[in-house]
Design an enzyme around this catalytic site. Structure first.
Site, short mmCIF file in Angstrom:
data_model
loop_
_atom_site.label_atom_id
_atom_site.label_comp_id
_atom_site.label_asym_id
_atom_site.label_seq_id
_atom_site.Cartn_x
_atom_site.Cartn_y
_atom_site.Cartn_z
N ALA A 130 41.12 32.79 40.06
CA ALA A 130 41.63 32.01 41.08
C ALA A 130 41.85 30.21 40.43
O ALA A 130 40.98 30.36 38.69
CB ALA A 130 40.57 30.86 41.92
N GLY A 160 39.28 36.17 41.21
CA GLY A 160 39.58 36.54 42.53
C GLY A 160 40.92 37.02 41.65
O GLY A 160 41.43 38.34 42.12
N GLU A 181 38.71 40.39 41.90
CA GLU A 181 38.97 40.57 43.45
C GLU A 181 40.64 41.09 44.01
O GLU A 181 40.40 41.67 44.89
CB GLU A 181 38.04 39.05 44.29
CG GLU A 181 37.25 38.74 43.82
CD GLU A 181 36.54 37.60 43.82
OE1 GLU A 181 37.22 35.97 43.56
OE2 GLU A 181 35.72 37.26 44.80
N GLU A 191 32.30 33.82 37.92
CA GLU A 191 31.84 32.46 38.97
C GLU A 191 31.12 32.13 37.89
O GLU A 191 30.79 30.61 38.48
CB GLU A 191 32.48 33.39 40.36
CG GLU A 191 33.95 33.26 40.60
CD GLU A 191 34.09 35.31 40.61
OE1 GLU A 191 33.19 35.30 39.79
OE2 GLU A 191 35.15 35.08 41.54
C1 HXC Z 1 43.24 27.46 36.03
C2 HXC Z 1 43.36 28.89 33.26
C3 HXC Z 1 42.17 29.72 33.54
C4 HXC Z 1 41.98 29.73 35.69
C5 HXC Z 1 43.07 30.64 32.43
N1 HXC Z 1 43.16 29.60 32.50
N2 HXC Z 1 42.18 31.20 33.17
N3 HXC Z 1 43.52 27.83 34.18
N4 HXC Z 1 42.39 28.74 36.15
N5 HXC Z 1 41.02 29.93 35.88
C6 HXC Z 1 44.45 29.13 31.19
C7 HXC Z 1 43.42 27.87 30.42
O1 HXC Z 1 43.07 26.68 31.51
C8 HXC Z 1 44.92 27.96 29.20
O2 HXC Z 1 45.75 26.87 29.99
C9 HXC Z 1 45.95 29.03 29.80
O3 HXC Z 1 45.65 29.51 31.02
C10 HXC Z 1 45.57 29.90 28.50
O4 HXC Z 1 43.75 30.32 28.66
P1 HXC Z 1 43.54 30.36 27.44
O5 HXC Z 1 41.58 30.02 27.26
O6 HXC Z 1 43.33 29.52 26.50
O7 HXC Z 1 42.81 31.67 26.98
P2 HXC Z 1 41.94 32.82 25.80
O8 HXC Z 1 41.04 31.58 24.87
O9 HXC Z 1 42.62 33.84 25.51
O10 HXC Z 1 40.64 33.27 26.94
C11 HXC Z 1 41.23 34.18 28.23
C12 HXC Z 1 39.93 33.42 29.23
C13 HXC Z 1 39.94 32.20 29.24
C14 HXC Z 1 38.62 34.34 28.96
C15 HXC Z 1 40.57 34.77 30.06
O11 HXC Z 1 40.40 31.60 29.73
C16 HXC Z 1 38.91 32.41 30.59
O12 HXC Z 1 37.83 32.13 30.50
N6 HXC Z 1 39.08 31.89 31.92
C17 HXC Z 1 38.77 31.41 32.99
C18 HXC Z 1 37.82 32.45 33.98
C19 HXC Z 1 36.82 32.37 34.97
O13 HXC Z 1 36.20 31.73 35.07
N7 HXC Z 1 37.22 32.86 36.38
C20 HXC Z 1 37.31 33.10 37.00
C21 HXC Z 1 37.67 31.21 37.67
S1 HXC Z 1 37.00 31.58 39.12
P3 HXC Z 1 45.95 25.34 28.54
O14 HXC Z 1 46.57 24.56 29.41
O15 HXC Z 1 44.77 24.90 28.32
O16 HXC Z 1 46.24 26.45 27.55
C22 HXC Z 1 37.25 32.28 40.76
C23 HXC Z 1 36.99 32.25 42.11
C24 HXC Z 1 37.37 33.55 42.77
O17 HXC Z 1 38.05 32.98 40.58
C25 HXC Z 1 37.06 32.40 44.76
C26 HXC Z 1 38.10 32.36 45.48
C27 HXC Z 1 38.17 32.09 46.59
#
Ligand code: HXC
Length: 257
Positions: free
Chosen positions: A65, A108, A111, A131
């Protein structure tokens, strides 16, 4: 293409839906949700389309998400607005669809992939429910679908630690149907979808419905449900055609009736 965040292409009887927010690793925001809900409803309603493939990029299926969109939301906004409740409309799709996962399928994103009828994974795919690192939990079915797919021990460990699971472990654990070299994944998923699209449409709908019933019923009810649907298919023209075609050693010609 009328969508902002996804690309929809009809290829014969198969719809290919590609998540397309490369700047955010396909993070799922409200726009991508609205676009997907619309695209899946259109696919389900289109008689010419029989199976769909949902994919992302080689780097990311979807990194979860959209954290930037969620971060400042209040309880009232999340709960009152039923945040991401719209995903239920994607799981209501009656026709079969496959998630073709390359790269990250996190939070997400994992999921969403698990909402598919099955997942085909590229060999570099990484699945996870990270998460907890954001001080929240799965919120789009992860705690339930992951547990049903891979069992309590691995699901609990993944949800509590946020560790990622690679494609091979995901296949061994029952999360994905098959692992395919990343570069061939979408082609292979399209081939698999074409194979499904070539089946009698009513049988495909029934198959999906009965396998899904296994997650909602006890065994006796599930078996009864299966048998009723099986019996019901004997009211279809395609059943007569399918069995005649076997006897006559030819391919069946389906009418969908
Ligand atoms: C918003 C995101 C994002 C996310 C990545 N980006 N994931 N933006 N939401 N979930 C953005 C980063 O901010 C960055 O933007 C660009 O995408 C590239 O990501 P990087 O982090 O620079 O890439 P990398 O170093 O290769 O790392 C990849 C990654 C990391 C390991 C996947 O991005 C990461 O950990 N992302 C978050 C994963 C996460 O926590 N997902 C769960 C979310 S909560 P900029 O602008 O800085 O370049 C969820 C809840 C679900 O999903 C339930 C909902 C109801």
């Amino acid at each position: 293409n009328k969508y902002e965040t996804i690309i929809v292409e009809k290829k014969g009887a198969v719809t290919l839906i590609t998540l397309n927010r490369p700047e955010a690793l396909n993070a799922l925001n409200s726009q991508i949700l609205a676009d997907m809900v619309d695209a899946f409803a259109a696919f389900d309603a289109d008689d010419s389309q029989k199976c769909a493939v949902l994919t992302g990029s080689e780097k990311a299926f979807a990194a979860g998400a959209d954290i930037k969109e969620m971060s400042s939301q209040s309880f009232a906004q999340m709960y009152g607005g039923n945040f991401f409740g719209g995903y239920e409309r994607i799981t209501a799709t009656r026709k079969p669809w496959i998630a073709a996962v390359n790269g990250f399928a996190l939070g997400g994103g994992c999921e969403l992939a698990m909402m598919a009828d099955f997942i085909l994974a590229g060999d570099k795919a990484k699945f996870g429910q990270p998460e907890i690192k954001l001080a929240v939990t799965p919120g789009m079915g992860g705690s339930q679908r992951l547990t049903r797919a891979i069992g309590k021990a691995k699901a609990m460990e993944m949800c509590l630690t946020g560790r990622m699971m690679g494609a091979v472990e995901a296949e061994q654990s029952g999360l994905v149907a098959r692992v395919i070299p990343a570069a061939d994944l979408v082609d292979e998923a399209m081939k698999t979808a074409e194979q499904i699209a070539g089946m009698a449409p009513l049988a495909a709908l029934a198959c999906k419905e009965m396998v899904n019933a296994a997650f909602e019923t006890n065994l006796a009810q599930g078996i009864n449900f299966e048998r009723r649907l099986f019996h019901g298919l004997f009211g279809s023209e395609d059943q007569k055609e399918g069995m005649a075609a076997f006897v006559e050693k030819r391919a069946g010609n389906w009418t969908g009736k």
